[in-house]
Design an enzyme around this catalytic site. Structure first.
Site, PDB file in Angstrom:
ATOM      1  NE  ARG A   1     -10.699 -10.050  -2.341  1.00 44.22           N
ATOM      2  CZ  ARG A   1     -10.940  -9.096  -3.244  1.00 44.22           C
ATOM      3  NH1 ARG A   1     -11.245  -9.432  -4.481  1.00 44.22           N
ATOM      4  NH2 ARG A   1     -10.892  -7.830  -2.912  1.00 44.22           N
TER       5      ARG A   1
ATOM      6  CE  LYS B   1      -3.730  -1.984   2.861  1.00 44.08           C
ATOM      7  NZ  LYS B   1      -4.834  -1.926   1.895  1.00 44.08           N
TER       8      LYS B   1
END
Length: 520
Positions: A318, A244
């Protein structure tokens, strides 16, 4: 400021704070400005002006209570009955004020060596006559806001103070006092034996061991029905090798909000003791980089046997949820699955910080969840769970699924479809709280109350409430009633209405025919 702990039936020495609305007989010199308090200290009384009485509802009461607790300049005893309106019965006032005040008054994790002076003023409740129903609402509100604050406190704790091992241990120790909860902590070897390779792939870059915490409550052992809650527990998300940018890495300690929420729900369930079976699974690790961290293009086998190509290590949520959903469906024998996660940035883009995005496999389970959210006064919005969004999940040339695709611009939808692949066809709700889990650097404990109501399957019934049923915003002001009964009642009413319309049409038709014959 201390938390509200009781409702007093007699006056104390604090200034009595009463609500006053537009059109009420007002004392002289009253300042008629919204939420402005005018004090008459000789009489030891104060009035807060709240505008039009017909417009004052639950949200207004809750926000007023939060603001009052944050900015209280004097000790007040709130005269609860004066806040009752046609949109808000006394139970709603008690619920909103208890939750609002204790939300703001809660002292969360803080290591500041210099803090602003603690507000020594106090707030208390005054209600001369307390019915058992009101007392029950008060006790429940205390439990729910305490659970919400528990989740908030876990969220705000910095990642160097709350890694995966520490979080699991906190739950293990804290929940020992609840004898109706069974807590099981799975460590690496057990996780490996279960074949939870997707969780293990995310954990490859961590210096801390992964943990899976399973919390079970059996309120009705004779029933096969069971709601299983699954929470994402990434104690810090750097993005892994799909790193990030710095500005998006701040606040990533809140990426474990899902696990904090489901743990808080079980804390409340243990105290409310519903006649239901509810379990929770916390999947806990961090997502960081080292020499052995998972690489993009890697392929792993899930607990379900499906293979997954990891195209983006920053789409790790996920992955950890997938194995836990399958575990909940197959090992815990869930009849309803629900997960919550700070999952995708596109959900923040879609709904901002106002609504939590909800995906449901059927209208039935969606309406059950929507009803629960209305009772809890939390904003939820149904999102599309459609097979078209699953196409980009199946682009991989080397695996059954891929965890991310640059070809799909609505990643929140594809992520939901990815997770659905691991539910084993169990009725399923997915909650993406990326925009609502925290705000301005503070965790909100979002959906804790909704999850509790969903687990209890509580429904609204205002039959014996003193408020106007059509206008009351309290939602949970009376007896619990099953969804089936409510749906049947609605269908019955609709059927009667249809029959009435048909009869009217027939009567009108006969009248028209008679008139026609008369003309002839």
């Amino acid at each position: 400021m201390e938390l509200i702990k009781e409702i007093e039936t007699s006056r104390n020495s604090s200034v009595l704070l009463k609500a006053i609305f537009e059109g009420d007989d007002a004392p002289t010199l009253l300042v008629k400005k919204q939420s402005q308090i005018t004090e008459y200290l000789k009489e030891n009384v104060a009035y807060v002006y709240l505008g039009k009485k017909s417009e004052f509802g639950y949200k207004d009461a809750y926000e007023f209570a939060r603001d009052l607790a944050e900015n209280c300049a004097r000790s007040y005893q709130l005269d609860l009955t004066t806040f009752v309106t046609e949109k808000l019965c006394i139970k709603g006032v008690v619920d909103a004020f208890t939750k609002g005040i204790n939300f703001s008054a809660f002292q969360y994790y803080n290591l500041k060596t210099f803090t602003k002076r603690v507000n020594e003023n106090s707030l208390s409740f005054y209600l001369e006559n307390i019915s058992q129903d009101v007392l029950n609402v008060f006790k429940k509100a205390l439990i729910l806001v305490d659970a919400q604050n528990f989740a908030r406190n876990l969220g705000v704790t910095p990642p160097n103070e709350l890694n995966s091992e520490q979080l699991a241990e906190i739950i293990r120790k804290d929940f020992k006092k609840y004898h109706n909860l069974k807590v099981k902590v799975l460590e690496r070897k057990q996780i490996e034996l279960l074949g939870m390779d997707l969780l293990l792939s995310v954990n490859k870059g961590s210096v801390y061991e992964p943990r899976v915490v399973i919390i079970e409550y059996k309120g009705n052992p004779s029933s096969q029905e069971k709601t299983v809650l699954v929470g994402k527990g990434i104690t810090f998300d750097s993005g892994g090798y799909s790193l990030k940018p710095p500005k998006f890495m701040l606040g990533m300690k809140y990426d474990m909000s899902g696990s904090a929420i489901v743990a808080a729900v079980m804390k409340a369930i243990a105290q409310l003791k519903p006649n239901k079976n509810v379990s929770a699974i916390m999947c806990i690790t961090d997502n960081r980089i080292n020499g052995d961290a998972s690489l993009p293009d890697s392929v792993y086998t899930s607990m379900s046997g499906k293979t997954v190509e990891v195209n983006n290590t920053d789409a790790e949520g996920r992955l950890v949820l997938a194995d836990r959903l399958y575990y909940g469906a197959t090992k815990l024998n869930a009849t309803r699955l629900i997960d919550t996660a700070t999952l995708t940035g596109t959900m923040l883009t879609a709904l901002g910080q106002t609504y939590s995005g909800i995906y449901a496999t059927s209208c039935k389970i969606w309406h059950q969840f929507e009803d629960a959210a209305k009772i809890a006064h939390e904003k939820v919005w149904r999102m599309p769970l459609h097979e078209d969004f699953n196409k980009t999940n199946k682009e991989s040339l080397v695996a059954d699924l891929n965890n991310y695709s640059n070809n799909e611009k609505s990643d929140c939808n594809t992520a939901a479809m990815f997770l659905k692949e691991f539910t084993n066809n169990v009725p399923y709700i997915h909650c993406d709280v990326a925009g609502t889990a925290d705000k301005k650097g503070m965790g909100l404990g979002i959906l804790v109350s909704t999850f509790v109501e969903f687990g209890k399957s509580q429904q609204r019934n205002c039959e014996s409430c003193e408020c106007d049923e059509q206008k009351c915003e309290t939602k949970n002001c009376n007896i619990e009633e099953s969804t089936t009964k409510i749906v049947k009642a609605k269908k019955s009413t609709a059927k009667k209405a249809t029959t009435k319309k048909t009869t009217t049409r027939k009567t009108a038709s006969k009248t028209k025919s008679t008139k026609s014959k008369a003309r002839k």
